[in-house]
Scaffold this motif. Structure first.
Motif, short mmCIF file in Angstrom:
data_model
loop_
_atom_site.label_atom_id
_atom_site.label_comp_id
_atom_site.label_asym_id
_atom_site.label_seq_id
_atom_site.Cartn_x
_atom_site.Cartn_y
_atom_site.Cartn_z
N GLY A 286 0.82 -1.22 0.00
CA GLY A 286 0.00 0.00 0.00
C GLY A 286 0.85 1.27 0.00
O GLY A 286 0.35 2.36 -0.28
N ASN A 287 2.15 1.15 0.27
CA ASN A 287 3.01 2.35 0.35
C ASN A 287 3.21 3.05 -1.00
O ASN A 287 3.41 4.26 -1.06
CB ASN A 287 4.39 1.99 0.91
CG ASN A 287 4.32 1.52 2.35
OD1 ASN A 287 3.35 1.82 3.04
ND2 ASN A 287 5.32 0.76 2.78
N GLY A 288 3.17 2.26 -2.08
CA GLY A 288 3.37 2.84 -3.42
C GLY A 288 2.25 3.80 -3.80
O GLY A 288 2.41 4.63 -4.70
N ALA A 289 1.09 3.67 -3.12
CA ALA A 289 -0.07 4.52 -3.45
C ALA A 289 0.23 6.00 -3.17
O ALA A 289 -0.45 6.89 -3.69
CB ALA A 289 -1.29 4.07 -2.66
N ARG A 290 1.28 6.28 -2.37
CA ARG A 290 1.68 7.68 -2.16
C ARG A 290 2.23 8.29 -3.45
O ARG A 290 2.23 9.51 -3.62
CB ARG A 290 2.76 7.75 -1.07
CG ARG A 290 2.15 7.70 0.33
CD ARG A 290 3.02 7.01 1.34
NE ARG A 290 4.40 7.46 1.37
CZ ARG A 290 5.37 6.78 1.98
NH1 ARG A 290 5.11 5.62 2.57
NH2 ARG A 290 6.59 7.23 1.98
N LEU A 291 2.72 7.47 -4.33
CA LEU A 291 3.34 7.96 -5.56
C LEU A 291 2.46 7.84 -6.78
O LEU A 291 2.61 8.59 -7.74
CB LEU A 291 4.62 7.16 -5.85
CG LEU A 291 5.80 7.36 -4.94
CD1 LEU A 291 6.91 6.39 -5.33
CD2 LEU A 291 6.30 8.80 -5.04
N SER A 292 1.59 6.82 -6.79
CA SER A 292 0.84 6.52 -8.02
C SER A 292 -0.55 6.01 -7.68
O SER A 292 -0.74 5.26 -6.71
CB SER A 292 1.59 5.46 -8.84
OG SER A 292 0.75 4.91 -9.82
N THR A 293 -1.49 6.38 -8.55
CA THR A 293 -2.86 5.89 -8.37
C THR A 293 -3.04 4.48 -8.90
O THR A 293 -4.12 3.90 -8.77
CB THR A 293 -3.85 6.81 -9.12
OG1 THR A 293 -3.41 6.89 -10.49
CG2 THR A 293 -3.92 8.20 -8.51
N ASP B 218 9.23 0.99 0.02
CA ASP B 218 9.01 -0.46 -0.04
C ASP B 218 7.57 -0.71 -0.47
O ASP B 218 6.65 -0.48 0.30
CB ASP B 218 9.19 -1.01 1.38
CG ASP B 218 10.23 -2.08 1.40
OD1 ASP B 218 10.11 -3.00 0.58
OD2 ASP B 218 11.16 -1.98 2.23
N ALA B 219 7.39 -1.14 -1.72
CA ALA B 219 6.02 -1.20 -2.24
C ALA B 219 5.36 -2.57 -2.05
O ALA B 219 4.16 -2.71 -2.27
CB ALA B 219 6.03 -0.84 -3.73
N GLY B 220 6.13 -3.59 -1.65
CA GLY B 220 5.51 -4.89 -1.44
C GLY B 220 6.46 -6.03 -1.72
O GLY B 220 7.65 -5.82 -1.96
N VAL B 221 5.91 -7.24 -1.67
CA VAL B 221 6.75 -8.43 -1.79
C VAL B 221 6.26 -9.30 -2.95
O VAL B 221 5.06 -9.61 -3.06
CB VAL B 221 6.73 -9.25 -0.47
CG1 VAL B 221 7.47 -10.56 -0.64
CG2 VAL B 221 7.33 -8.42 0.66
N LEU B 222 7.20 -9.66 -3.81
CA LEU B 222 6.93 -10.60 -4.90
C LEU B 222 7.27 -12.01 -4.42
O LEU B 222 8.35 -12.23 -3.86
CB LEU B 222 7.81 -10.25 -6.10
CG LEU B 222 7.86 -11.31 -7.22
CD1 LEU B 222 6.55 -11.35 -7.98
CD2 LEU B 222 9.02 -11.03 -8.17
N THR B 223 6.37 -12.97 -4.65
CA THR B 223 6.65 -14.36 -4.30
C THR B 223 6.55 -15.21 -5.56
O THR B 223 5.50 -15.24 -6.22
CB THR B 223 5.63 -14.88 -3.26
OG1 THR B 223 5.69 -14.04 -2.10
CG2 THR B 223 5.94 -16.30 -2.86
N VAL B 224 7.66 -15.85 -5.91
CA VAL B 224 7.67 -16.76 -7.07
C VAL B 224 7.35 -18.16 -6.54
O VAL B 224 8.09 -18.71 -5.72
CB VAL B 224 9.04 -16.71 -7.78
CG1 VAL B 224 9.13 -17.79 -8.85
CG2 VAL B 224 9.25 -15.34 -8.39
#
Ligand code: HEM
Length: 360
Positions: free
Chosen positions: A83-90, A291-297
């Motif tokens: 959810g932190n990336g929402a500060r930068l982009s919609t 830190d916008a989140g975590v990718l899990t492969v």
């Protein structure tokens, strides 16, 4: 961040077009619009067709395979947005929550059967399938900067690096001529050489290298570069080259079978003066990182029928809330990926070198 000094009052025409493209469908017409803006379609100028012809002239013809990053494997998993990336982009990709991803690990270069090696640049490509149906596609490399800054330089570098049929190696004199004309490439290569490669795909950091503009709810656009930073500990590539020609991919297959592999998506926000149009130049340290989140492969699939086969990880397939910057590589990539995709989709493809189901 209302007091952020970096605000683009006017988005470029190209950027607006990408934003208007809305859902992340690969629109050939949109790619064409970018190509035209970048001068790709002007008579006598370098265009996507000539670019892909040059890949084939240098690497030979390998029907059905990507013309660059030809050796690879598909993956599936998810992205858990903080959810932190929402500060930068919609963009909905930054809403807090989990969404599926399709991706691909690969080695740079146009040879689908090349042996894995310590000097091979590794890549991660990704499609985020966000909850509103929008798509964000990105293709990242494990180097700190890109060696060239525009399409013409890429095209000329391909020729300069072509192996001489007599020696099987590039002609050092041709590369010297190229580097003398492109001091920015000499500088970028020094930065690339100074950073050790990791021991495998699973503990590498993958970087966007190009810059995009992230647009927030107040329509403020900020330049952003991003990285996938591994949870697995960095271990430098050991000296020497193992005999197994698929040792990097085999280690990745074993790693994913063992347990899911994770990366953090880190967004780096540029400041005024940071170059947005030159991927050969790194941004200074100390930039704001989010830190916008975590990718899990979760799983790997061979690309003969895996989900990544029919995807072109075009860097201009962007969701609303992310738009193109003035980096000329973006439109060049978009056109070239589209041409590579069109050619490979129309060809019969032999089996890939990497077969996670059976062991490669
Ligand atoms: C003018 C510059 C460039 C050209 C002409 C070019 C060309 C290509 C082509 C033809 C492909 C295969 C596309 C397909 O068939 O799906 C490709 C894949 C790729 N490129 Fe580039 N590229 C350029 C710049 C870059 C840059 C700046 C990056 C930075 C990260 C990059 C990263 C990648 C990656 C990661 C892939 C693999 C995507 C996948 O796994 O499907 N490329 N490139």
């Amino acid at each position: 961040m209302p007091d952020d000094p970096y605000s683009f009052a006017h988005l470029t025409k190209a950027a607006s077009l990408v934003r208007l493209s809305g859902v992340g469908i690969v629109l050939v017409s949109i790619a064409g619009a970018f190509a035209a803006t970048a001068g790709w379609l002007s008579p006598g100028r370098l265009d996507a067709d000539r670019m892909i012809d040059r890949f084939e002239a240098v690497n030979g013809e390998h029907p059905g395979f990507r013309r660059n990053h030809a050796k690879g494997v598909c993956f599936t998993g998810w992205f858990e947005s903080s959810g932190n990336g929402a500060r930068l982009s919609t963009a909905a990709v930054f809403w807090r929550g989990r969404m599926p991803v399709i991706g691909r690990f690969a080695l740079a270069g146009g040879l689908p059967m090349m042996a894995d090696g310590p000097a091979a640049v590794r890549s991660m490509a990704l499609e985020f399938q966000s909850p509103d149906g929008d798509r964000w596609r990105t293709a990242m490399n494990d180097i700190p900067v890109f060696p060239v800054k525009d399409a013409q330089a890429f095209y000329d570098q391909l020729a300069a690096g072509k192996p001489d049929p007599r020696t099987g190696r590039p002609d050092p004199a041709a590369m010297q001529v190229f580097l003398a004309r492109h001091p920015e490439t000499a500088r970028a290569l020094a930065l690339i050489k100074a950073q050790p490669f990791s021991s495998g795909f699973g503990n590498a950091t993958y970087n966007s290298l190009n810059t995009l503009l992230f647009v927030d709810g107040a329509r403020v656009a900020r330049p952003v570069r991003w990285s996938m930073v591994p949870h697995d500990t960095f271990v430098p590539e050991p000296a020497g080259k193992p005999a197994d020609p698929n040792y990097l991919f085999d280690a990745l297959i074993a790693r994913v079978k063992d347990s899911p592999v994770q990366w953090r998506l880190v967004l780096t926000v540029g400041q005024p003066g940071d170059p947005t149009d030159d991927a050969t130049v790194p941004w200074p340290e100390g930039r704001n990182r989010i830190d916008a989140g975590v990718l899990t492969v979760m799983a790997l699939q061979d690309e003969d029928d895996g989900a990544c086969r029919d995807i072109s990880f075009d860097p201009l397939v962007l969701p609303a809330g992310i738009t193109a910057s003035d980096d000329p590589l973006l439109s060049a990539r978009s056109g070239a990926y589209s041409e590579s995709f069109t050619r490979r989709e129309g060809e019969a493809k032999p089996p890939s070198a990497v077969q996670p189901g059976t062991g490669s």
